[in-house]
Write an enzyme that holds these catalytic residues in place. Structure first.
Site, PDB file in Angstrom:
ATOM      1  NE  ARG A  29      -1.242   3.891  -0.515  1.00 15.45           N
ATOM      2  CZ  ARG A  29      -0.462   4.030  -1.535  1.00 15.45           C
ATOM      3  NH1 ARG A  29      -1.225   4.692  -2.344  1.00 15.45           N
ATOM      4  NH2 ARG A  29       0.906   3.941  -1.664  1.00 15.45           N
TER       5      ARG A  29
ATOM      6  NE  ARG B 295      -9.872   6.348  -4.933  1.00 19.81           N
ATOM      7  CZ  ARG B 295      -8.608   6.667  -5.348  1.00 19.81           C
ATOM      8  NH1 ARG B 295      -7.593   7.197  -4.256  1.00 19.81           N
ATOM      9  NH2 ARG B 295      -8.421   7.267  -6.580  1.00 19.81           N
TER      10      ARG B 295
ATOM     11  CD  GLU C 266      -1.506   6.456 -10.044  1.00 17.50           C
ATOM     12  OE1 GLU C 266      -2.156   7.416 -10.384  1.00 17.50           O
ATOM     13  OE2 GLU C 266      -0.831   6.113  -8.988  1.00 17.50           O
TER      14      GLU C 266
ATOM     15  CB  SER D 121       3.296   6.147  -8.892  1.00 19.77           C
ATOM     16  OG  SER D 121       3.346   7.292  -9.101  1.00 19.77           O
TER      17      SER D 121
ATOM     18  NE  ARG E 248      -5.547   1.060  -7.790  1.00 21.52           N
ATOM     19  CZ  ARG E 248      -5.489   2.369  -7.716  1.00 21.52           C
ATOM     20  NH1 ARG E 248      -4.558   3.024  -8.634  1.00 21.52           N
ATOM     21  NH2 ARG E 248      -6.015   2.882  -6.861  1.00 21.52           N
TER      22      ARG E 248
END
Length: 424
Positions: free
Chosen positions: A258, A273, A347, A350, A388
Site C-alpha cells: 500500500r 501504517r 482498526e 474490516s 499491525r
RNA sequence: GGAGAGGUGGCUGAGUGGCUGAAAGCGACGGUUUGCUAAACCGUUAUACGGGGUCAUGCCCGUAUCCCGGGUUCGAAUCCCGGCCUCUCCGCCA
C-alpha cells in the site's frame, strides 16, 4: 458496478446514496451519455436489420440489378459508419462513468460523515491495567532486537521495517494459526498472485477510485495488490458457477502493498501504517440472496473474533457509518483491537459485504435452480494482519523487565517458546 | 529470449465469403418404453442488449457475439493487420 436499469428507473435513490457515502459522482452526465448511446444503438440496429435483409436479396440477384442494389447499400453503409463511430465514442465514456457510481448502503448502516460517527456494537475482553510504566511496541521490539525500523527504512524508505528472530517467528506463528483456524472451519486455502492485471483491480473495485493507493508496474499494465481479497475474489471472474457449489469459501495469505498516498504525516510512528505487511484474508462468494449475505457477514465477523479471542486480545466491533464506507460496500463492520500505546482501539479487521457490486464488475454468475443466471454476492474480512496485530500482542503481553510473554496459542508455532527475552 | 502450432457452444470437434448462432458426437434436461436400474428411441439444450406483448411468467421480433480490437466487402467464424492467451521444441533460470 450498479445495474444501469435500476439507475434509469430511480436516479434519486442513487443521488441520495452517493451523498450519504460522501462520494461525488456525476449521475446526470452518466444518464445523458446513456440516453445518447441507447439512441445511437437503436438506430444502428435498424440499419443493420436493413443491411442483413438486403444482403440476402443481393445474393439472389444478377447483372445490373445486383450492381444497383450494391450501390444503394454503399450509401446506407456511410450512415452506419457514422452511428458506429458515435457508439465507439460513447461506450468508453459510459463505462468510465459507470465505474464511479457507488453502491447504495444498506438501510441498517448508520448515517454519518466519517469514522467518528461509526457506531460501537460491542466490546469484548478486559483492557489490561499495568502496575508499571508500559513500553510501546517499538521500544519493546528494538530493545529485544526483534523489530528493526531503521534498517527497514534504509532498505526501502519510510514506513518500512524488518522483523527478526523471535519477532519474525511470532509474525509467522500468527499467520499460521490464522490459516489453521480457517482451514479447520472448511475454508479452502489458496495461494494467489500478488501482482495482477489492472482489470482485476478494477473488477474488485480498487480501480479507478483508489488507483493512487496501489504500486503500479505500468510497463506490464499490472499492479501490486493491497490485499488477497483482490485475486481471491476475482478467481472466478468470467465464470458461471453451479448454484449447488455455492457458497465458495476461500482463505489466502498474501503480502499486501500500500502506497498510503494522502496519509503523509498520519500514523508515522511504529508498525501501524506501513507499506508492506502480510495478511490472511477470507472471501465468500454466495448466492444472490440478501439474507444469506447478511448471515455470511456475521460468519466472517465471528471467524475473526475467534482469532482475536485465541490471541487473548481485547477488541470492539463497530458498525461503520455511511460516510466511512467504500464505493462498493453495502455494509462494513470493523474490528478494533486495544492498543495501549495509542490509548485507544485501533482498526485491525474490516468485514465488508458487497451484494452484486464486485460480481457485476468481475462477471461472476451462477446458474440458479430455476435455470436463470444470477450474479453472485461477495464478502470478505481480515482474519489477521501482521505486523499491525503485533502492536497489541507485544504491548499487552509485555512484562516489567521488558520481556514479552508469548500468547499460549502461538507457542506450538514457535517451538514451544514461552517468553521473548532478547537472547532469542 | 529464439522457432513453430493453435484459440469455434458445457465438452470433443467440423466448417476458407451469403443457405452457419454455427454440422456431428458427448454430456445435461424432459418424455416414451421398462419389476428396478441400464440400454434403446423421441424431443429440448447459449448469452447480452433493444423493441413488442403480459398483472406477471411463458412468449414474439430484431441486433450482436465462433479469444479481443481494427480493416477489406453489399455481405466475414471464414480474407488482411494488431493485440492477448495456450501448447511444443531450443536457450536461460529460482
Amino acid at each position: 458496478m450498479i445495474d444501469i436499469k435500476l439507475l434509469r428507473a430511480n436516479p434519486d435513490e442513487y443521488r441520495q446514496a452517493a451523498r450519504a457515502k460522501n462520494i461525488s459522482c456525476d449521475l446526470d452526465a452518466l444518464l445523458d451519455v446513456d440516453r445518447r448511446l441507447l439512441d445511437a444503438q437503436r438506430e444502428l440496429q435498424d440499419i443493420k436489420t436493413a443491411q442483413n435483409k438486403a444482403g440476402k436479396e443481393i445474393a439472389q440477384l444478377q447483372g445490373p440489378a445486383k450492381q444497383a442494389a450494391i450501390a444503394q447499400m454503399t450509401e446506407l453503409k456511410k450512415r452506419a459508419k457514422e452511428l458506429s463511430d458515435t457508439v465507439t465514442e460513447l461506450e468508453p465514456k459510459f463505462q468510465e462513468l459507470m465505474l464511479l457510481v457507488p453502491q447504495p448502503a444498506d438501510p441498517e448502516v448508520p448515517l454519518g460523515r466519517d469514522d467518528t460517527e461509526n457506531v460501537e456494537l460491542r466490546r469484548v475482553g478486559e483492557v489490561r491495567k499495568f502496575d508499571f510504566t508500559p513500553k510501546d511496541h517499538i521500544e519493546l521490539g528494538t530493545a529485544l532486537d526483534i523489530i528493526d525500523v531503521d534498517r527497514g527504512v534504509k532498505l526501502a524508505g519510510s514506513r518500512n521495517y524488518v522483523l527478526k528472530g523471535a519477532g519474525a517467528l511470532m509474525h509467522q506463528a500468527i499467520l499460521r494459526l490464522a490459516l489453521d483456524q480457517m482451514v479447520a472451519k472448511g475454508y479452502t486455502l489458496m495461494t494467489v498472485p500478488v501482482l495482477v492485471n489492472e482489470s482485476v483491480m478494477e473488477g474488485t473495485g480498487y480501480f479507478p477510485v483508489g488507483r493512487d493507493q496501489a504500486y503500479l508496474c505500468e510497463r506490464d499494465a499490472q499492479a501490486l495488490v493491497g490485499t488477497a481479497e483482490v485475486p481471491v475474489t476475482a478467481y472466478h471472474c468470467g465464470e458461471i458457477l453451479a448454484e449447488a457449489d455455492l457458497p465458495r469459501k476461500y482463505v489466502a495469505l498474501s503480502t499486501c502493498f500500500r502506497r498510503e498516498a494522502g496519509a503523509a504525516g498520519k500514523d508515522t510512528y511504529g508498525l501501524y501504517r506501513i507499506h508492506y505487511f502480510d495478511k490472511v484474508e477470507q472471501v465468500i462468494l454466495g448466492p444472490n440472496d440478501v439474507s444469506a449475505s447478511k448471515a455470511f457477514h456475521q460468519e466472517i465477523l465471528r471467524n475473526s473474533e475467534d482469532m482475536l479471542n485465541a490471541l487473548g486480545l481485547p477488541y470492539r466491533v463497530v458498525n461503520v457509518c455511511t460516510g466511512d464506507l467504500g464505493q462498493g460496500q453495502v455494509q462494513k463492520f470493523d474490528i478494533e483491537t486495544w492498543m495501549p500505546s495509542r490509548g485507544n482501539y485501533g482498526e485491525t479487521h474490516s468485514a465488508s459485504r458487497f451484494y452484486e457490486f464486485q460480481a457485476r464488475r468481475l462477471n461472476i454468475r451462477y446458474r440458479a435452480a430455476d435455470g436463470s443466471l444470477k450474479f453472485c454476492h461477495t464478502l470478505n474480512n481480515t482474519v489477521i494482519a501482521s505486523p499491525r496485530v503485533l502492536i497489541p500482542v507485544l504491548e499487552l503481553y509485555q512484562n516489567a523487565d521488558g520481556s514479552v510473554t508469548v500468547p499460549p496459542a502461538l507457542r506450538p508455532y514457535m517451538g514451544g517458546m514461552e517468553r521473548i527475552t532478547g537472547r532469542a
